[in-house]
Design a protein around this motif. Structure first.
Motif, PDB file in Angstrom:
ATOM      1  N   ARG A  45     -11.971  13.040 -55.597  1.00 34.14           N
ATOM      2  CA  ARG A  45     -12.583  14.325 -54.891  1.00 34.14           C
ATOM      3  C   ARG A  45     -11.562  15.278 -54.730  1.00 34.14           C
ATOM      4  NH1 ARG A  45     -16.614  10.620 -51.055  1.00 34.14           N
ATOM      5  NH2 ARG A  45     -18.286  10.318 -52.201  1.00 34.14           N
ATOM      6  N   GLU A  46     -10.400  14.918 -54.565  1.00 34.62           N
ATOM      7  CA  GLU A  46      -9.346  15.643 -54.379  1.00 34.62           C
ATOM      8  C   GLU A  46      -9.092  16.248 -55.546  1.00 34.62           C
ATOM      9  OE1 GLU A  46      -4.694  15.952 -52.634  1.00 34.62           O
ATOM     10  OE2 GLU A  46      -5.762  14.379 -52.162  1.00 34.62           O
ATOM     11  N   GLN A  47      -8.761  15.871 -56.534  1.00 35.49           N
ATOM     12  CA  GLN A  47      -8.949  16.524 -57.783  1.00 35.49           C
ATOM     13  C   GLN A  47      -9.816  17.349 -57.986  1.00 35.49           C
ATOM     14  OE1 GLN A  47      -8.425  13.199 -60.850  1.00 35.49           O
ATOM     15  NE2 GLN A  47      -6.450  12.568 -60.024  1.00 35.49           N
ATOM     16  N   ALA A  48     -10.818  17.127 -57.892  1.00 34.74           N
ATOM     17  CA  ALA A  48     -12.177  18.061 -57.997  1.00 34.74           C
ATOM     18  C   ALA A  48     -11.962  19.186 -57.060  1.00 34.74           C
ATOM     19  CB  ALA A  48     -13.439  17.229 -57.791  1.00 34.74           C
ATOM     20  N   LYS A  49     -11.460  19.041 -55.950  1.00 34.40           N
ATOM     21  CA  LYS A  49     -11.368  20.144 -55.020  1.00 34.40           C
ATOM     22  C   LYS A  49     -10.168  21.066 -55.379  1.00 34.40           C
ATOM     23  CE  LYS A  49     -14.177  18.383 -51.759  1.00 34.40           C
ATOM     24  NZ  LYS A  49     -15.409  19.169 -51.605  1.00 34.40           N
ATOM     25  N   LYS A  50      -9.311  20.554 -56.057  1.00 34.65           N
ATOM     26  CA  LYS A  50      -8.134  21.367 -56.497  1.00 34.65           C
ATOM     27  C   LYS A  50      -8.753  22.157 -57.766  1.00 34.65           C
ATOM     28  CE  LYS A  50      -4.551  18.561 -55.175  1.00 34.65           C
ATOM     29  NZ  LYS A  50      -3.160  17.801 -55.318  1.00 34.65           N
ATOM     30  N   GLY A  51      -9.389  21.518 -58.485  1.00 37.83           N
ATOM     31  CA  GLY A  51     -10.039  22.247 -59.522  1.00 37.83           C
ATOM     32  C   GLY A  51     -10.900  23.140 -59.148  1.00 37.83           C
ATOM     33  N   ALA A  52     -11.725  23.059 -57.919  1.00 37.76           N
ATOM     34  CA  ALA A  52     -12.588  24.155 -57.656  1.00 37.76           C
ATOM     35  C   ALA A  52     -11.955  25.187 -57.216  1.00 37.76           C
ATOM     36  CB  ALA A  52     -13.447  23.545 -56.508  1.00 37.76           C
ATOM     37  N   LEU A  53     -10.606  25.165 -56.461  1.00 35.95           N
ATOM     38  CA  LEU A  53      -9.800  26.182 -55.994  1.00 35.95           C
ATOM     39  C   LEU A  53      -9.197  26.918 -57.217  1.00 35.95           C
ATOM     40  CD1 LEU A  53      -7.944  27.561 -53.849  1.00 35.95           C
ATOM     41  CD2 LEU A  53      -6.414  25.745 -54.223  1.00 35.95           C
ATOM     42  N   ASP A  54      -8.705  26.268 -58.191  1.00 37.73           N
ATOM     43  CA  ASP A  54      -8.421  27.000 -59.404  1.00 37.73           C
ATOM     44  C   ASP A  54      -9.431  27.911 -60.108  1.00 37.73           C
ATOM     45  OD1 ASP A  54      -5.768  25.817 -59.079  1.00 37.73           O
ATOM     46  OD2 ASP A  54      -6.424  23.925 -60.659  1.00 37.73           O
ATOM     47  N   LEU A  55     -10.694  27.323 -59.816  1.00 37.12           N
ATOM     48  CA  LEU A  55     -11.773  28.338 -60.462  1.00 37.12           C
ATOM     49  C   LEU A  55     -12.037  29.507 -59.421  1.00 37.12           C
ATOM     50  CD1 LEU A  55     -14.121  28.513 -62.561  1.00 37.12           C
ATOM     51  CD2 LEU A  55     -15.742  27.026 -61.087  1.00 37.12           C
ATOM     52  N   GLU A  56     -11.980  29.144 -58.303  1.00 37.60           N
ATOM     53  CA  GLU A  56     -12.124  30.251 -57.159  1.00 37.60           C
ATOM     54  C   GLU A  56     -11.100  31.244 -57.386  1.00 37.60           C
ATOM     55  OE1 GLU A  56     -14.624  30.830 -55.697  1.00 37.60           O
ATOM     56  OE2 GLU A  56     -15.655  28.928 -55.601  1.00 37.60           O
ATOM     57  N   LYS A  57      -9.882  30.945 -57.824  1.00 37.93           N
ATOM     58  CA  LYS A  57      -8.831  32.048 -58.027  1.00 37.93           C
ATOM     59  C   LYS A  57      -9.146  32.610 -59.424  1.00 37.93           C
ATOM     60  CE  LYS A  57      -5.023  29.585 -55.715  1.00 37.93           C
ATOM     61  NZ  LYS A  57      -3.657  28.787 -55.865  1.00 37.93           N
ATOM     62  N   ALA A  58      -9.665  32.016 -60.066  1.00 30.20           N
ATOM     63  CA  ALA A  58      -9.877  32.476 -61.466  1.00 30.20           C
ATOM     64  C   ALA A  58     -11.269  33.783 -61.268  1.00 30.20           C
ATOM     65  CB  ALA A  58     -10.317  31.657 -62.592  1.00 30.20           C
ATOM     66  N   GLN A  59     -12.081  33.124 -60.434  1.00 27.29           N
ATOM     67  CA  GLN A  59     -13.414  34.118 -60.061  1.00 27.29           C
ATOM     68  C   GLN A  59     -13.001  35.524 -59.699  1.00 27.29           C
ATOM     69  OE1 GLN A  59     -15.874  33.536 -61.301  1.00 27.29           O
ATOM     70  NE2 GLN A  59     -16.822  31.474 -61.354  1.00 27.29           N
ATOM     71  N   ALA A  60     -11.587  35.488 -58.809  1.00 26.47           N
ATOM     72  CA  ALA A  60     -11.261  36.806 -58.197  1.00 26.47           C
ATOM     73  C   ALA A  60     -10.693  37.844 -59.396  1.00 26.47           C
ATOM     74  CB  ALA A  60     -10.036  36.591 -57.277  1.00 26.47           C
ATOM     75  N   LYS A  61     -10.661  37.169 -60.738  1.00 29.39           N
ATOM     76  CA  LYS A  61     -10.229  38.257 -61.760  1.00 29.39           C
ATOM     77  C   LYS A  61     -11.485  38.632 -62.133  1.00 29.39           C
ATOM     78  CE  LYS A  61      -5.954  35.744 -62.911  1.00 29.39           C
ATOM     79  NZ  LYS A  61      -5.413  34.961 -64.216  1.00 29.39           N
ATOM     80  N   GLN A  62     -11.474  40.058 -62.391  1.00 29.99           N
ATOM     81  CA  GLN A  62     -12.982  40.719 -62.637  1.00 29.99           C
ATOM     82  C   GLN A  62     -13.091  40.486 -64.340  1.00 29.99           C
ATOM     83  OE1 GLN A  62     -14.767  41.815 -60.440  1.00 29.99           O
ATOM     84  NE2 GLN A  62     -12.958  40.880 -59.192  1.00 29.99           N
ATOM     85  N   ASP A  63     -14.310  40.505 -65.076  1.00 31.50           N
ATOM     86  CA  ASP A  63     -14.603  39.998 -66.211  1.00 31.50           C
ATOM     87  C   ASP A  63     -15.285  41.479 -66.871  1.00 31.50           C
ATOM     88  OD1 ASP A  63     -13.970  37.497 -65.825  1.00 31.50           O
ATOM     89  OD2 ASP A  63     -15.988  37.227 -65.128  1.00 31.50           O
ATOM     90  N   PRO A  64     -14.469  41.964 -67.989  1.00 33.53           N
ATOM     91  CA  PRO A  64     -14.892  43.146 -68.514  1.00 33.53           C
ATOM     92  C   PRO A  64     -16.011  42.922 -69.461  1.00 33.53           C
ATOM     93  CG  PRO A  64     -12.897  42.295 -69.817  1.00 33.53           C
ATOM     94  CD  PRO A  64     -13.041  41.373 -68.681  1.00 33.53           C
ATOM     95  N   THR A  65     -16.859  43.960 -69.684  1.00 39.58           N
ATOM     96  CA  THR A  65     -18.256  43.844 -70.681  1.00 39.58           C
ATOM     97  C   THR A  65     -17.849  44.899 -71.697  1.00 39.58           C
ATOM     98  OG1 THR A  65     -19.518  43.308 -68.882  1.00 39.58           O
ATOM     99  CG2 THR A  65     -20.404  44.011 -70.722  1.00 39.58           C
ATOM    100  N   VAL A  66     -17.768  44.419 -72.866  1.00 38.44           N
ATOM    101  CA  VAL A  66     -17.785  45.322 -74.068  1.00 38.44           C
ATOM    102  C   VAL A  66     -18.806  45.526 -74.887  1.00 38.44           C
ATOM    103  CG1 VAL A  66     -16.215  45.757 -76.218  1.00 38.44           C
ATOM    104  CG2 VAL A  66     -15.297  44.737 -74.233  1.00 38.44           C
TER     105      VAL A  66
END
Length: 425
Positions: free
Chosen positions: A250-271
């Motif tokens: 579960r801690e590994q999953a929580k860390k994975g969720a943190l990495d995903l939330e950090k990635a969500q802070a990056k805006q995604d372009p649409t082409v």
């Protein structure tokens, strides 16, 4: 005629033996566990949950869908824009591109969560095994209690017969015979209650594998099977227990969720790419567009903080779980050792009490002791037997708890029928 009778008798005896063999369904502890696991809806539900997370992994690895759009401009208005002569029609294809490895992080997170769910399956299995062992032990204890009571009945019946002879010989009073009869009636009442208790406990055990048939036997000797010496479980083995490993996952999953939330802070372009048709000239022109959200307000900081806090929460919960399991294991080890020592001492006392009872019975026939001495010696034997049963109960209960805490049966194979898919789907 005599030969026919012998043949018929032999046939009847053979049939009775065959029926007895067929009906005597002796169940040991392992068989009881297998039967319970084979029909457990809890395990079936856990398996379905694992499959559900497998589908989540598949879904997490999917790219965002493209967008097809059709736009018409200047198709109506005033003056020269009346009608469709000045209209422009644009058809475009747009694709969103995820930055920061969001898709890979989502997939990895789903796999981590599935690993934790798989451990939930193991935990449920261990809990079911513990419940089955406990119910099985209850039946063993009831059998031992019934056996001790039956031994008392046998003795009192012999004693009643001996006292009856002494009364006829004028060596004892009628009161002594009445006393023996009352004691025999009392112990027979206890036997009836013990038989009903045994029947109820066998039914409770059978219900674990969804049966109401109590026509099975259990070897009562299993209750008295003890190890020659006790080997205390090492604390290191707890680290491989599903109860602790699930928090690690579960801690590994929580860390994975943190990495995903950090990635969500990056805006995604649409082409987007497309073509535009100009009604006025009949020409076609290519169009392209790139858009990206401007992170002015939503930078996902709140979700990142929450994910960090959940990691800390999980870590403290893991520490508490480890502490509780270690304390429980220590207490059960002490209980096991205490019961083991007490059983050895009580067995020595029981042997002496049985020898004293045998001596009293011999002296009774010589008129050297009274029937009251026999009652007292038998009461002492029964008291030792009862205490031994109580200590055996404490010993095996502690062993069941230790087996659960150390996940002794973690490798116990679950029958395939317990994991069969619903045919009605």
């Amino acid at each position: 005629m005599k030969l026919k009778f012998m043949v018929a008798s032999t046939t009847i005896v053979a049939l009775m033996c065959a029926q007895s063999t067929y009906a005597s369904d002796t169940i040991n502890r392992e068989e009881a566990i297998k039967r319970t696991l084979a029909v457990s809806p809890v395990l079936a539900a856990s398996q379905a949950r694992i499959e559900a997370f497998g589908a989540s992994i598949e879904q997490a690895n999917v790219r965002p869908n493209p967008t097809l759009s059709l736009a018409t401009e200047d198709f109506t208005g005033t003056g020269p824009f009346t009608g469709l002569n000045q209209s422009e029609i644009t058809f475009s294809y747009a694709q969103k591109f995820e930055r920061g490895g969001k898709r890979q992080l989502r997939t990895s997170l789903a796999r981590m969560e599935q690993n934790a769910v798989k451990l939930e399956f193991d935990i449920n299995k261990l809990d079911i095994i513990k419940a089955t062992e406990t119910a099985y032990l209850d039946v063993l204890l009831a059998l031992a209690q019934l056996k001790a009571i039956q031994e008392q009945i046998n003795l009192f019946q012999e004693l009643k017969s001996a006292i009856s002879d002494r009364v006829e010989q004028g060596r004892d009073s009628q009161l002594a015979l009445q006393n023996a009869e009352l004691r025999l009636l009392q112990i027979q009442t206890q036997k009836n209650a013990a038989e009903q208790k045994l029947s109820n406990l066998k039914f409770a055990l059978a219900r674990l594998w969804q049966s109401s048939d109590t026509d099975f036997e259990i070897d009562a000797k299993q209750l008295h099977q003890l190890p020659d010496a006790l080997l205390p479980a090492k604390l290191e083995i707890l680290q491989t227990s599903p109860d602790i490993q699930i928090w690690v996952y579960r801690e590994q999953a929580k860390k994975g969720a943190l990495d995903l939330e950090k990635a969500q802070a990056k805006q995604d372009p649409t082409v987007s790419f497309g073509v535009r048709y100009l009604q006025t000239t009949g020409d076609v022109a290519a169009v392209a567009n790139v858009s990206i959200p401007f992170a002015l307000y939503d930078t996902n900081k709140g979700n990142i903080k929450r994910a960090k806090a959940e990691i800390s929460q999980n870590r403290y919960q893991l520490i508490e779980v480890e502490r509780k399991i270690e304390n429980a294991l220590f207490n059960e080890q002490r209980s096991l050792e205490t019961s083991f020592v007490q059983i050895q001492r009580l067995k020595k006392g029981l042997k002496q009490a049985q020898e004293a009872k045998s001596t009293a019975l011999e002296q009774l026939s010589l008129g050297l002791v009274s029937y009251l001495d026999i009652f007292a010696s038998q009461a002492l034997v029964f008291d030792f037997e009862t205490q031994i049963i109580q200590q055996l109960s404490a010993f095996h209960t502690a062993q069941i708890e230790i087996d659960r805490l150390t996940a002794r049966y973690s490798t116990f194979e679950v029958p395939a029928s317990a994991l069969a898919k619903d045919e009605g789907k």
